[in-house]
Design a protein around this motif. Structure first.
Motif, short mmCIF file in Angstrom:
data_model
loop_
_atom_site.label_atom_id
_atom_site.label_comp_id
_atom_site.label_asym_id
_atom_site.label_seq_id
_atom_site.Cartn_x
_atom_site.Cartn_y
_atom_site.Cartn_z
N ARG A 192 -36.57 -77.32 15.28
CA ARG A 192 -35.57 -76.65 16.22
C ARG A 192 -36.04 -75.18 16.22
N ILE A 193 -35.68 -74.57 17.18
CA ILE A 193 -35.73 -73.00 17.53
C ILE A 193 -34.19 -72.54 17.12
N THR A 194 -34.58 -71.53 16.10
CA THR A 194 -33.08 -70.68 16.03
C THR A 194 -33.34 -69.34 16.46
N ASN A 195 -32.45 -68.95 17.28
CA ASN A 195 -32.39 -67.44 17.61
C ASN A 195 -30.96 -67.08 17.14
N THR A 196 -31.31 -65.80 16.22
CA THR A 196 -29.97 -65.02 15.81
C THR A 196 -29.66 -63.70 16.15
N LEU A 197 -28.54 -63.71 16.62
CA LEU A 197 -28.36 -62.08 17.07
C LEU A 197 -27.49 -61.46 15.97
N TYR A 198 -28.25 -60.30 15.42
CA TYR A 198 -27.80 -59.30 14.49
C TYR A 198 -27.21 -58.25 15.33
N ASN A 199 -25.88 -57.63 14.84
CA ASN A 199 -25.38 -56.56 15.45
C ASN A 199 -24.36 -55.68 14.14
N HIS A 200 -23.78 -55.04 14.42
CA HIS A 200 -22.86 -54.46 13.44
C HIS A 200 -21.80 -55.10 12.96
N SER A 201 -21.33 -56.31 13.50
CA SER A 201 -20.47 -57.02 12.98
C SER A 201 -20.94 -57.80 11.51
N PRO A 202 -20.04 -58.31 10.75
CA PRO A 202 -20.65 -58.82 9.14
C PRO A 202 -21.16 -59.96 9.49
N THR A 203 -21.08 -60.90 10.38
CA THR A 203 -21.88 -62.15 10.63
C THR A 203 -22.67 -62.27 11.72
N PRO A 204 -24.17 -62.69 11.67
CA PRO A 204 -24.58 -62.83 12.65
C PRO A 204 -24.33 -64.17 13.43
N ILE A 205 -24.80 -64.21 14.64
CA ILE A 205 -24.55 -65.41 15.61
C ILE A 205 -25.79 -66.06 15.76
N SER A 206 -26.01 -67.39 15.57
CA SER A 206 -27.26 -68.24 15.97
C SER A 206 -27.07 -69.29 16.78
#
Length: 262
Positions: free
Chosen positions: A181-195
């Motif tokens: 599986r490919i996992t792409n993860t969005l990190y920003n200034h919110s406490p929890t990243p989105i994958s």
């Protein structure tokens, strides 16, 4: 006669003679997703589907004049950057972006080709981190690039360091991994990243990073939110890989010319 309009994406990227990556990938993806590309060439490469063997930046003054000329003539709804050639080109781009702060900028920090060839030196990396990244809405490094830029082998920690230095968001892409599986993860200034997780199709493909970032920029130009633009772009890249082309003796090339349906 009535003329039609489409959202327009300013693209600054390098030339790949194999047509697999770089500005050709950007033009094809942006067009397929319903936008009009405004391409500005930043560097010329000696490249095939296997690796990059050399690169030469375009004269920064020529790029400055191109940016001035096109921006005075055409509306720009998003900006996508790829390989930028050298730090002087980044300086010219930053000068332009500071005059247009409301345009979303998607930056693919191209450092190395999949075959290992270099597309950025240390001076270029420093200039991107210090001057370009704080102006970008999103940067889209793969695992190798994220570790180099964030100076940490942990994706989360590397992304945190980049966010602390001014990045708005970091989309850590997983296409260079090895799992099923490919996992792409969005990190920003919110406490929890989105994958997001997607099925991996075969091995590596030439130009997937360029294609993903270009597709995100098209989504943003069309008015999608960053998260919706990422989702659409991932679906588009997945479909393009399913129809990949055998161009040369190296990696297959996603078919970005497929008829796209949301």
């Amino acid at each position: 006669m009535k003329y039609y309009t489409r959202p327009q994406v300013l693209v600054l990227s390098g030339l790949d003679p194999s047509g697999g990556a770089g500005i050709q990938a950007d033009i094809q993806a942006i067009t397929s997703l319903g936008c009009h590309p405004l391409p500005v060439l930043t560097c010329l490469t000696v490249q095939d589907t296997r690796n990059v063997y050399g690169a030469e930046a375009v004269n920064p003054e020529l790029i400055r004049e191109q940016l001035r000329c096109i921006s005075e003539d055409a509306p720009i709804h998003a900006v996508k950057t790829g390989a930028l050639g050298n730090s002087e080109v980044v300086d010219v781009l930053v000068e332009f972006l500071e005059k247009h702060p409301d345009i979303p900028v998607i930056t693919d920090p191209v450092i190395k080709a999949a075959g290992g060839g270099d597309l950025a030196d240390d001076e270029l990396l420093v200039t991107m981190k210090e001057r370009l990244f704080p102006l970008a809405e999103m940067i889209t490094p793969n695992g190798i690039e994220l570790e180099l830029l964030g100076e940490n082998s942990s994706p989360a920690e590397a992304a945190r360091k980049l966010l602390e230095k001014g990045c708005t968001s970091v989309l850590a892409t997983g296409g260079h991994g090895t799992g099923i599986r490919i996992t792409n993860t969005l990190y920003n200034h919110s406490p929890t990243p989105i994958s997001w997780e997607l099925d991996r199709i075969g091995g590596e493909h030439h130009g997937t990073g360029c294609t993903l970032a270009a597709a995100i920029s098209a989504g943003r130009a069309l008015g999608l939110s960053p998260r919706a633009a990422i989702s659409q772009a991932q679906n588009y890249v997945h479909r393009a890989i399913l129809h990949a082309l055998e161009v040369g003796k190296g990696q297959p090339v996603p078919d970005r010319g497929i008829l796209w349906e949301q």
